[in-house]
Design a protein around this motif. Structure first.
Motif, mmCIF file in Angstrom:
data_model
loop_
_atom_site.group_PDB
_atom_site.id
_atom_site.type_symbol
_atom_site.label_atom_id
_atom_site.label_comp_id
_atom_site.label_asym_id
_atom_site.label_seq_id
_atom_site.Cartn_x
_atom_site.Cartn_y
_atom_site.Cartn_z
ATOM 1 N N PRO A 40 0.812 -1.239 0.000
ATOM 2 C CA PRO A 40 0.000 0.000 0.000
ATOM 3 C C PRO A 40 0.833 1.271 0.000
ATOM 4 C CG PRO A 40 -0.038 -1.072 2.149
ATOM 5 C CD PRO A 40 0.624 -2.040 1.224
ATOM 6 N N HIS A 41 2.090 1.191 0.412
ATOM 7 C CA HIS A 41 2.921 2.390 0.454
ATOM 8 C C HIS A 41 3.671 2.631 -0.868
ATOM 9 C CE1 HIS A 41 2.065 2.691 4.688
ATOM 10 N NE2 HIS A 41 2.526 1.459 4.887
ATOM 11 N N LEU A 42 3.463 1.758 -1.836
ATOM 12 C CA LEU A 42 4.123 1.935 -3.130
ATOM 13 C C LEU A 42 3.534 3.141 -3.852
ATOM 14 C CD1 LEU A 42 6.196 0.499 -5.059
ATOM 15 C CD2 LEU A 42 4.205 -0.549 -6.160
ATOM 16 N N PRO A 43 4.351 4.107 -4.276
ATOM 17 C CA PRO A 43 3.798 5.298 -4.945
ATOM 18 C C PRO A 43 3.262 4.933 -6.317
ATOM 19 C CG PRO A 43 6.194 5.333 -5.008
ATOM 20 C CD PRO A 43 5.824 4.185 -4.120
ATOM 21 N N PRO A 44 2.198 5.586 -6.767
ATOM 22 C CA PRO A 44 1.628 5.291 -8.093
ATOM 23 C C PRO A 44 2.582 5.694 -9.209
ATOM 24 C CG PRO A 44 0.587 7.228 -7.145
ATOM 25 C CD PRO A 44 1.458 6.649 -6.068
ATOM 26 N N ALA A 45 2.468 4.994 -10.341
ATOM 27 C CA ALA A 45 3.338 5.277 -11.478
ATOM 28 C C ALA A 45 3.015 6.642 -12.053
ATOM 29 C CB ALA A 45 3.179 4.199 -12.546
ATOM 30 N N SER A 46 4.041 7.311 -12.529
ATOM 31 C CA SER A 46 3.859 8.641 -13.111
ATOM 32 C C SER A 46 3.846 8.609 -14.630
ATOM 33 C CB SER A 46 4.980 9.577 -12.639
ATOM 34 O OG SER A 46 6.257 9.048 -13.003
ATOM 35 N N THR A 47 4.200 7.473 -15.227
ATOM 36 C CA THR A 47 4.181 7.329 -16.688
ATOM 37 C C THR A 47 3.208 6.236 -17.060
ATOM 38 O OG1 THR A 47 6.049 5.787 -16.606
ATOM 39 C CG2 THR A 47 6.559 8.111 -16.951
ATOM 40 N N PRO A 48 2.537 6.352 -18.200
ATOM 41 C CA PRO A 48 1.561 5.326 -18.594
ATOM 42 C C PRO A 48 2.242 4.008 -18.943
ATOM 43 C CG PRO A 48 1.883 6.915 -20.367
ATOM 44 C CD PRO A 48 2.631 7.446 -19.177
ATOM 45 N N ALA A 49 1.485 2.950 -18.803
ATOM 46 C CA ALA A 49 1.982 1.626 -19.169
ATOM 47 C C ALA A 49 1.971 1.483 -20.689
ATOM 48 C CB ALA A 49 1.120 0.551 -18.516
ATOM 49 N N LEU A 50 2.334 0.287 -21.147
ATOM 50 C CA LEU A 50 2.341 0.014 -22.575
ATOM 51 C C LEU A 50 0.966 0.284 -23.160
ATOM 52 C CD1 LEU A 50 3.803 -1.225 -25.067
ATOM 53 C CD2 LEU A 50 2.919 -3.438 -24.320
ATOM 54 N N ASP A 51 0.938 1.042 -24.260
ATOM 55 C CA ASP A 51 -0.337 1.409 -24.881
ATOM 56 C C ASP A 51 -0.917 0.228 -25.635
ATOM 57 O OD1 ASP A 51 -0.305 3.991 -23.933
ATOM 58 O OD2 ASP A 51 0.812 4.774 -25.639
ATOM 59 N N TYR A 52 -1.347 -0.798 -24.864
ATOM 60 C CA TYR A 52 -1.906 -1.984 -25.507
ATOM 61 C C TYR A 52 -3.199 -1.655 -26.243
ATOM 62 C CZ TYR A 52 -3.643 -6.706 -26.100
ATOM 63 O OH TYR A 52 -4.133 -7.865 -26.634
ATOM 64 N N GLY A 53 -3.987 -0.743 -25.679
ATOM 65 C CA GLY A 53 -5.253 -0.404 -26.305
ATOM 66 C C GLY A 53 -5.170 0.848 -27.158
ATOM 67 N N GLU A 54 -3.991 1.137 -27.664
ATOM 68 C CA GLU A 54 -3.824 2.350 -28.465
ATOM 69 C C GLU A 54 -4.671 2.284 -29.729
ATOM 70 O OE1 GLU A 54 -0.247 4.937 -30.608
ATOM 71 O OE2 GLU A 54 0.155 2.976 -29.716
ATOM 72 N N ALA A 55 -5.381 3.356 -30.013
ATOM 73 C CA ALA A 55 -6.240 3.405 -31.184
ATOM 74 C C ALA A 55 -5.437 3.866 -32.396
ATOM 75 C CB ALA A 55 -7.410 4.355 -30.940
ATOM 76 N N VAL A 56 -5.462 3.067 -33.445
ATOM 77 C CA VAL A 56 -4.751 3.402 -34.683
ATOM 78 C C VAL A 56 -5.783 3.441 -35.802
ATOM 79 C CG1 VAL A 56 -2.964 2.733 -36.297
ATOM 80 C CG2 VAL A 56 -2.640 2.296 -33.866
ATOM 81 N N THR A 57 -6.016 4.630 -36.332
ATOM 82 C CA THR A 57 -6.948 4.789 -37.449
ATOM 83 C C THR A 57 -6.229 5.480 -38.601
ATOM 84 O OG1 THR A 57 -7.748 6.926 -36.647
ATOM 85 C CG2 THR A 57 -8.895 4.968 -35.873
ATOM 86 N N GLU A 58 -6.757 5.256 -39.792
ATOM 87 C CA GLU A 58 -6.109 5.825 -40.973
ATOM 88 C C GLU A 58 -7.142 5.975 -42.091
ATOM 89 O OE1 GLU A 58 -2.413 4.776 -44.065
ATOM 90 O OE2 GLU A 58 -2.863 3.472 -42.354
ATOM 91 N N THR A 59 -7.196 7.141 -42.676
ATOM 92 C CA THR A 59 -8.053 7.350 -43.842
ATOM 93 C C THR A 59 -7.384 6.769 -45.076
ATOM 94 O OG1 THR A 59 -8.971 9.388 -42.895
ATOM 95 C CG2 THR A 59 -9.214 9.077 -45.272
ATOM 96 N N VAL A 60 -8.113 5.936 -45.793
ATOM 97 C CA VAL A 60 -7.562 5.274 -46.973
ATOM 98 C C VAL A 60 -7.584 6.267 -48.133
ATOM 99 C CG1 VAL A 60 -7.732 3.287 -48.498
ATOM 100 C CG2 VAL A 60 -8.436 3.082 -46.101
ATOM 101 N N LYS A 61 -6.421 6.608 -48.617
ATOM 102 C CA LYS A 61 -6.322 7.583 -49.701
ATOM 103 C C LYS A 61 -6.587 6.940 -51.055
ATOM 104 C CE LYS A 61 -2.894 10.348 -47.188
ATOM 105 N NZ LYS A 61 -1.521 10.929 -47.219
ATOM 106 N N GLY A 62 -7.240 7.723 -51.912
ATOM 107 C CA GLY A 62 -7.483 7.262 -53.277
ATOM 108 C C GLY A 62 -8.690 6.364 -53.432
#
Length: 252
Positions: A40-62
């Motif tokens: 319980p005394h462990l301080p919370p992380a200040s940096t985000p974890a691995l972006d496993y749920g990172e959203a990747v979108t891309e408009t299809v050109k042409g």
């Protein structure tokens, strides 16, 4: 007669209703155990974890979408647009998917050459919840890898809202979820990832990833004991004095 019959029926009802309706004990109940916070005394992380749920979108050109109907879009044109948009992956000097780009030439051909086409049949299902069909597309990559893509139509444009590639056992559609099953190095298990539309990210996110038991793991071989440096004392034969041969008089 009617009075006597009524009394008899009432007696039967009273006999059959011997249960008073009071509460009964169902036996001992296991004690509820709540979660226990570790360290319980462990301080919370200040940096985000691995972006496993990172959203990747891309408009299809042409690519145009006639009437905003995604079924009128040629899946082969969509894959060719991806190849053109990512030359380093498909046609550069170190392109890992150069074989896939070459096999696009076999798409539409008859006979064995046509079966070499890496673009699989497209499936259509409303995955974004807007009441319109979206497109699920599979592309075969080298080394038995399968790329799974999901496209939707936003503002009259074709947008890729999911893209992943892996070794795949199969791909399933369940409601608005894309389920990808992949092999595991653990015998009798497989990985199962569920991709679901997230309206805040406007993308399909890996909302659930688990390892699942799917068979019976082979029994483990018993570990043989390590050989001893010297045999146990019980295994050394003892020699009694009477067993020692005594030389005869002629041999002296």
């Amino acid at each position: 007669m009617r009075v006597a019959l009524g009394v008899a029926v009432a007696a039967l009802v009273l006999v059959g209703c011997g249960d008073s309706g009071a509460l009964r004990a169902a036996g001992p109940t296991a004690t509820a155990v709540g979660p226990v916070r570790l360290w319980p005394h462990l301080p919370p992380a200040s940096t985000p974890a691995l972006d496993y749920g990172e959203a990747v979108t891309e408009t299809v050109k042409g690519i145009t979408v006639p009437g905003d109907d995604i079924r009128r879009v040629d899946p082969l044109d969509v894959v060719r647009a991806e190849v053109a948009a990512h030359p380093d992956a498909y046609s550069g000097p170190h392109a890992v998917y150069a074989e896939t780009r070459e096999r696009l030439k076999d798409c539409g051909a008859a006979g064995p050459q046509g079966r070499r086409c890496p673009v699989l049949r497209a499936y259509y299902r409303d995955l974004t919840g807007d009441g319109k069909d979206d497109m699920v597309l599979g592309i075969r990559f080298p080394d038995d890898q399968l790329a799974v893509r999901v496209y939707t139509v936003e503002h009259h444009r074709l947008v890729q809202v999911m893209g992943t590639s892996d070794s795949v056992i199969n791909v399933e559609l369940a409601g608005g979820t894309v389920i990808i099953r992949s092999p595991s190095t653990l015998p009798g298990y497989e990985f199962r990832t569920e991709w679901t539309w997230d309206p805040h990210q406007h993308a399909m996110l890996a909302t659930r990833d688990e390892i699942v038991r799917v068979g019976t793991a082979p029994p483990r071989r018993p570990v043989a004991p390590a050989p001893s440096a010297s045999p146990p004392a019980s295994s050394v034969p003892s020699v009694s004095p009477s067993a020692v041969p005594v030389p005869s008089e002629s041999a002296r």
